[in-house]
Enzyme design. Sequence first.
Site, PDB file in Angstrom:
ATOM      1  N   LEU A  69       0.844  -1.177   0.000  1.00  0.00           N
ATOM      2  CA  LEU A  69       0.000   0.000   0.000  1.00  0.00           C
ATOM      3  C   LEU A  69       0.886   1.235   0.000  1.00  0.00           C
ATOM      4  O   LEU A  69       1.956   1.236   0.623  1.00  0.00           O
ATOM      5  CB  LEU A  69      -0.899   0.025   1.255  1.00  0.00           C
ATOM      6  CG  LEU A  69      -1.952  -1.073   1.392  1.00  0.00           C
ATOM      7  CD1 LEU A  69      -2.668  -0.947   2.739  1.00  0.00           C
ATOM      8  CD2 LEU A  69      -2.951  -1.034   0.246  1.00  0.00           C
ATOM      9  N   ASP A  70       0.433   2.295  -0.688  1.00  0.00           N
ATOM     10  CA  ASP A  70       1.171   3.557  -0.672  1.00  0.00           C
ATOM     11  C   ASP A  70       1.306   4.072   0.755  1.00  0.00           C
ATOM     12  O   ASP A  70       0.499   3.753   1.637  1.00  0.00           O
ATOM     13  CB  ASP A  70       0.430   4.616  -1.495  1.00  0.00           C
ATOM     14  CG  ASP A  70       0.490   4.354  -2.988  1.00  0.00           C
ATOM     15  OD1 ASP A  70       1.268   3.481  -3.407  1.00  0.00           O
ATOM     16  OD2 ASP A  70      -0.258   5.018  -3.723  1.00  0.00           O
ATOM     17  N   LYS A  71       2.281   4.913   0.967  1.00  0.00           N
ATOM     18  CA  LYS A  71       2.526   5.466   2.298  1.00  0.00           C
ATOM     19  C   LYS A  71       1.299   6.168   2.857  1.00  0.00           C
ATOM     20  O   LYS A  71       0.967   6.032   4.046  1.00  0.00           O
ATOM     21  CB  LYS A  71       3.710   6.445   2.239  1.00  0.00           C
ATOM     22  CG  LYS A  71       4.116   7.012   3.584  1.00  0.00           C
ATOM     23  CD  LYS A  71       5.370   7.867   3.457  1.00  0.00           C
ATOM     24  CE  LYS A  71       5.805   8.414   4.804  1.00  0.00           C
ATOM     25  NZ  LYS A  71       7.070   9.190   4.699  1.00  0.00           N
ATOM     26  N   THR A  73      -1.785   5.579   2.242  1.00  0.00           N
ATOM     27  CA  THR A  73      -2.950   4.710   2.283  1.00  0.00           C
ATOM     28  C   THR A  73      -2.963   3.854   3.544  1.00  0.00           C
ATOM     29  O   THR A  73      -1.963   3.240   3.896  1.00  0.00           O
ATOM     30  CB  THR A  73      -2.988   3.797   1.047  1.00  0.00           C
ATOM     31  OG1 THR A  73      -2.866   4.589  -0.127  1.00  0.00           O
ATOM     32  CG2 THR A  73      -4.271   3.006   0.986  1.00  0.00           C
TER      33      THR A  73
END
Length: 242
Positions: A69-71, A73
Amino acid sequence: MDKLVGYSVFPLFIRDEAVLLQVLFRSDDYWVIEKPAGMSFHAESEGMGVMQSLANSYPDCTFYPVHRLDKMTSGLLIVACHADAAAVFGKMFEKHEMEKRYLALSSKKPKKKQGTIAGGMAPSRRGQWKLTNEKENFAITQFFSLSFQGYRVFLVRPLTGKTHQIRVALKSLGSPILGDLRYGGKEADRGYLHAYSLQFNWQGEVMNFVSSPSFGVHFSPELCAFVSAQLDESLLKWPSRK
């Protein structure tokens, strides 16, 4: 939720702020955890990432990443407990056999209320990605959206797993994610993107995990109740994958 065997919580620190990383489900093959917003998947100079934190907190366990997951998110994340499980999950993600749903908020009304965004993904300026008309690195994102207290709520179903896919898709609708400054979103206390649910078949059993967001001024209990009532899967008809 079909499977939920308690959870454990241990403190982490991101930029000198204590954050709780929850372990929502454990088995011999994999764990399901909830990643907090603002935490990187791998370690960065300002703090530990998800994998390092798990390793430090559970030194007797071995973990294998199967997706990220993106930072910015938050939400549900699977880690495998052995190489064979990691390989199985890798094939499941490659074949798009994982049903994922994300919640997102925007301060801007989209060009259309529901539908599909599809296109190639290519690197752009300042670490951004952009949609193209090419077939290379093709991304497909489906969504439903509703208005709630002056914001637009999105339930998103990514059919592929490309870098920044959802962020780029919502920007293309004219509704960049609230707090996502990289893609033109309005400034906020966090990036309002949350990995909301996961469903997959594991050894013949359907596993379904749902986790409502708990951090963020605009991810309120009222919003979560609204999503449960108005964006219930039984009420929605997603387009075919084909």
